[in-house]
Enzyme design. Sequence first.
Site, PDB file in Angstrom:
ATOM      1  N   HIS A 123     -12.090 -10.914  36.610  1.00 37.45           N
ATOM      2  CA  HIS A 123     -11.752 -12.187  35.924  1.00 37.45           C
ATOM      3  C   HIS A 123     -12.105 -13.527  36.775  1.00 37.45           C
ATOM      4  CE1 HIS A 123      -8.795  -9.751  33.484  1.00 37.45           C
ATOM      5  NE2 HIS A 123     -10.024  -9.644  32.971  1.00 37.45           N
ATOM      6  N   THR A 192      -0.897  -3.126  36.205  1.00 40.64           N
ATOM      7  CA  THR A 192      -1.384  -3.795  35.239  1.00 40.64           C
ATOM      8  C   THR A 192      -0.852  -3.115  33.875  1.00 40.64           C
ATOM      9  OG1 THR A 192      -3.147  -4.299  34.031  1.00 40.64           O
ATOM     10  CG2 THR A 192      -3.184  -2.059  35.117  1.00 40.64           C
ATOM     11  N   PRO A 218       5.819  -0.026  37.925  1.00 36.34           N
ATOM     12  CA  PRO A 218       7.364   0.326  37.473  1.00 36.34           C
ATOM     13  C   PRO A 218       7.546   0.172  36.026  1.00 36.34           C
ATOM     14  CG  PRO A 218       6.952  -1.829  38.736  1.00 36.34           C
ATOM     15  CD  PRO A 218       5.742  -1.046  38.568  1.00 36.34           C
TER      16      PRO A 218
HETATM   17  C1  BV8 Z   1     -13.271 -11.143  25.957  1.00 36.56           C
HETATM   18  C2  BV8 Z   1      -8.025 -15.057  34.533  1.00 36.56           C
HETATM   19  C3  BV8 Z   1     -15.132 -11.000  24.868  1.00 36.56           C
HETATM   20  C4  BV8 Z   1      -7.265 -16.368  34.179  1.00 36.56           C
HETATM   21  C5  BV8 Z   1      -7.299 -13.545  32.759  1.00 36.56           C
HETATM   22  C6  BV8 Z   1      -9.510 -12.991  20.451  1.00 36.56           C
HETATM   23  C7  BV8 Z   1     -10.429 -13.945  20.686  1.00 36.56           C
HETATM   24  C8  BV8 Z   1     -10.960 -13.368  21.873  1.00 36.56           C
HETATM   25  C9  BV8 Z   1     -10.805 -12.505  22.648  1.00 36.56           C
HETATM   26  C10 BV8 Z   1      -9.760 -11.797  21.919  1.00 36.56           C
HETATM   27  C11 BV8 Z   1      -8.919 -12.045  21.008  1.00 36.56           C
HETATM   28  N1  BV8 Z   1      -7.923 -11.259  20.947  1.00 36.56           N
HETATM   29  C12 BV8 Z   1      -8.167 -10.465  22.013  1.00 36.56           C
HETATM   30  C13 BV8 Z   1      -9.086 -10.699  22.693  1.00 36.56           C
HETATM   31  C14 BV8 Z   1      -9.519  -9.946  23.952  1.00 36.56           C
HETATM   32  C15 BV8 Z   1      -8.843 -10.656  25.003  1.00 36.56           C
HETATM   33  C16 BV8 Z   1      -7.479 -10.101  25.616  1.00 36.56           C
HETATM   34  O1  BV8 Z   1      -7.513  -8.829  25.983  1.00 36.56           O
HETATM   35  N2  BV8 Z   1      -6.195 -10.474  24.973  1.00 36.56           N
HETATM   36  C17 BV8 Z   1      -5.075  -9.938  25.190  1.00 36.56           C
HETATM   37  C18 BV8 Z   1      -3.858 -11.144  25.414  1.00 36.56           C
HETATM   38  C19 BV8 Z   1      -4.751  -9.040  24.098  1.00 36.56           C
HETATM   39  N3  BV8 Z   1      -9.680 -10.577  26.185  1.00 36.56           N
HETATM   40  C20 BV8 Z   1     -10.399 -11.749  26.459  1.00 36.56           C
HETATM   41  O2  BV8 Z   1     -10.563 -12.824  25.764  1.00 36.56           O
HETATM   42  C21 BV8 Z   1     -11.442 -11.440  27.776  1.00 36.56           C
HETATM   43  N4  BV8 Z   1     -12.694 -11.823  27.098  1.00 36.56           N
HETATM   44  O3  BV8 Z   1     -12.802 -10.326  25.409  1.00 36.56           O
HETATM   45  O4  BV8 Z   1     -14.719 -11.559  25.928  1.00 36.56           O
HETATM   46  C22 BV8 Z   1     -15.271 -12.121  23.739  1.00 36.56           C
HETATM   47  C23 BV8 Z   1     -15.815 -13.264  24.160  1.00 36.56           C
HETATM   48  C24 BV8 Z   1     -15.519 -14.420  23.104  1.00 36.56           C
HETATM   49  C25 BV8 Z   1     -14.970 -14.107  21.711  1.00 36.56           C
HETATM   50  C26 BV8 Z   1     -14.382 -12.537  21.614  1.00 36.56           C
HETATM   51  C27 BV8 Z   1     -14.472 -11.812  22.670  1.00 36.56           C
HETATM   52  C28 BV8 Z   1     -11.142 -12.078  28.821  1.00 36.56           C
HETATM   53  C29 BV8 Z   1      -9.935 -11.550  29.573  1.00 36.56           C
HETATM   54  C30 BV8 Z   1      -9.551 -12.251  30.800  1.00 36.56           C
HETATM   55  C31 BV8 Z   1      -8.540 -13.503  30.426  1.00 36.56           C
HETATM   56  N5  BV8 Z   1      -8.223 -13.880  32.050  1.00 36.56           N
HETATM   57  N6  BV8 Z   1      -7.335 -13.729  33.994  1.00 36.56           N
HETATM   58  C32 BV8 Z   1      -6.334 -16.666  34.802  1.00 36.56           C
HETATM   59  O5  BV8 Z   1      -5.639 -15.772  35.795  1.00 36.56           O
HETATM   60  O6  BV8 Z   1      -5.642 -17.730  34.918  1.00 36.56           O
HETATM   61  S1  BV8 Z   1      -6.497 -12.309  32.392  1.00 36.56           S
HETATM   62  C33 BV8 Z   1      -4.992 -12.103  33.080  1.00 36.56           C
HETATM   63  O7  BV8 Z   1      -4.278 -11.198  32.558  1.00 36.56           O
HETATM   64  C34 BV8 Z   1      -4.840 -12.019  34.439  1.00 36.56           C
HETATM   65  O8  BV8 Z   1      -6.230 -11.756  35.069  1.00 36.56           O
HETATM   66  C35 BV8 Z   1      -4.072 -10.754  34.474  1.00 36.56           C
HETATM   67  O9  BV8 Z   1      -4.241  -9.723  35.648  1.00 36.56           O
HETATM   68  C36 BV8 Z   1      -4.563 -10.028  33.381  1.00 36.56           C
HETATM   69  C37 BV8 Z   1      -4.055  -8.695  32.853  1.00 36.56           C
HETATM   70  O10 BV8 Z   1      -2.389  -9.007  33.184  1.00 36.56           O
HETATM   71  P1  BV8 Z   1      -1.871  -7.662  34.087  1.00 36.56           P
HETATM   72  O11 BV8 Z   1      -2.726  -8.023  35.519  1.00 36.56           O
HETATM   73  O12 BV8 Z   1      -1.734  -6.620  33.618  1.00 36.56           O
HETATM   74  O13 BV8 Z   1      -0.426  -8.493  34.500  1.00 36.56           O
HETATM   75  P2  BV8 Z   1       0.727  -8.520  33.551  1.00 36.56           P
HETATM   76  O14 BV8 Z   1       1.663  -9.601  34.139  1.00 36.56           O
HETATM   77  O15 BV8 Z   1       0.270  -8.297  32.237  1.00 36.56           O
HETATM   78  O16 BV8 Z   1       1.415  -7.033  34.170  1.00 36.56           O
HETATM   79  C38 BV8 Z   1       1.786  -7.003  35.352  1.00 36.56           C
HETATM   80  C39 BV8 Z   1       1.876  -5.537  35.455  1.00 36.56           C
HETATM   81  O17 BV8 Z   1       2.441  -5.348  36.886  1.00 36.56           O
HETATM   82  C40 BV8 Z   1       3.235  -5.081  34.682  1.00 36.56           C
HETATM   83  O18 BV8 Z   1       2.773  -3.651  34.069  1.00 36.56           O
HETATM   84  C41 BV8 Z   1       4.562  -4.847  35.724  1.00 36.56           C
HETATM   85  O19 BV8 Z   1       5.088  -3.844  35.277  1.00 36.56           O
HETATM   86  C42 BV8 Z   1       3.622  -4.534  36.741  1.00 36.56           C
HETATM   87  N7  BV8 Z   1       4.539  -4.676  38.116  1.00 36.56           N
HETATM   88  C43 BV8 Z   1       5.331  -5.637  38.391  1.00 36.56           C
HETATM   89  N8  BV8 Z   1       5.764  -5.520  39.504  1.00 36.56           N
HETATM   90  C44 BV8 Z   1       5.041  -4.543  40.303  1.00 36.56           C
HETATM   91  C45 BV8 Z   1       4.348  -4.010  39.158  1.00 36.56           C
HETATM   92  N9  BV8 Z   1       3.089  -2.999  39.550  1.00 36.56           N
HETATM   93  C46 BV8 Z   1       3.306  -2.539  40.782  1.00 36.56           C
HETATM   94  N10 BV8 Z   1       4.223  -3.035  41.732  1.00 36.56           N
HETATM   95  C47 BV8 Z   1       4.941  -3.993  41.443  1.00 36.56           C
HETATM   96  N11 BV8 Z   1       5.663  -4.403  42.271  1.00 36.56           N
END
Ligand code: BV8
Length: 250
Positions: A123, A192, A218
Amino acid sequence: MQNNIDIPDELIKILRGAERVAVLTGAGISAESGVPTFRDAQTGLWAQYRPEQLATPQAFQRDPRLVWEWYTWRRNLVSAAKPNPGHRSIVIMEKRVPKFTLITQNVDGLHQRAGSQVVVELHGNIERNKCSREGIIRTPDAKDKGIPPRCPACGSYLRPDVVWFGESLPEQALERAWRASGNCQVFFSIGTSAVVQPAATLPLIAQEAGAIVVEINPGETPLSRQVDHHIDGPSGLVLPEMVTQTWPES
Ligand code: BV8
């Protein structure tokens, strides 16, 4: 077994002899460095927005200043953060496993600062900027106090070099991630929520190809029911424990 983290013996044995390991990290691995996870409630001014509303080309189009200021807030958080024992454990794994691939969804650069030599950034990276028109990596003029600053070459706004929702991932990074996931013997999904695509398909590609899939998180995620091992706990505790038990001399 210290600090009541239970690492399955079977996993230690496999990991000790593994030639090819792939690791996917998310925002959770940076949580213990003080960087809020992506879906944690945003604080202060940002509490009124969901990240998905700000991390899009449409948001930047609509209000470039607001989006730029959100990234400035996050950049300040990230630059004050330090890698934690979870990041450092992955550096040891990279040294111990012949073919090791680290794939991250994070944009904070903490893996590189911890010493990971090869990091596949799915990303992008918040520390880099690019021209919003040509997509070329650019550094703003020190004199440019605009918010956002302008591209020194063409005058368009600069934007962070990260992948926004609705944008495609860097092809080369995705290729490398797919290849490593399809060829590894052990795949780790660490910190993640396993909802963002296409990163969330990587553990499934690995499992399809016969790898043991291990989740370190977690609490449960949508992936938890499908993995071979779910180790419930913070990565900053689990990873050092796992590395010490696998490579006691490290
Ligand atoms: C794509 C950079 C093809 C920016 C990020 C409609 C239209 C278009 C696309 C979509 C759509 N519907 C769905 C999609 C696909 C979409 C998507 O997946 N949406 C999600 C919301 C469903 N994806 C995209 O758009 C991707 N591109 O599909 O291109 C395309 C192109 C055009 C048209 C159609 C398709 C692009 C996705 C990338 C987005 N950019 N980041 C920025 O950072 O500002 S994503 C963002 O989420 C971050 O990178 C982050 O890392 C990532 C994932 O989140 P997580 O890392 O999992 O973080 P989260 O907070 O969710 O979870 C944290 C976890 O840690 C939890 O489980 C928690 O329990 C745990 N935790 C907490 N403490 C700890 C821990 N674990 C260990 N130790 C601890 N101490």
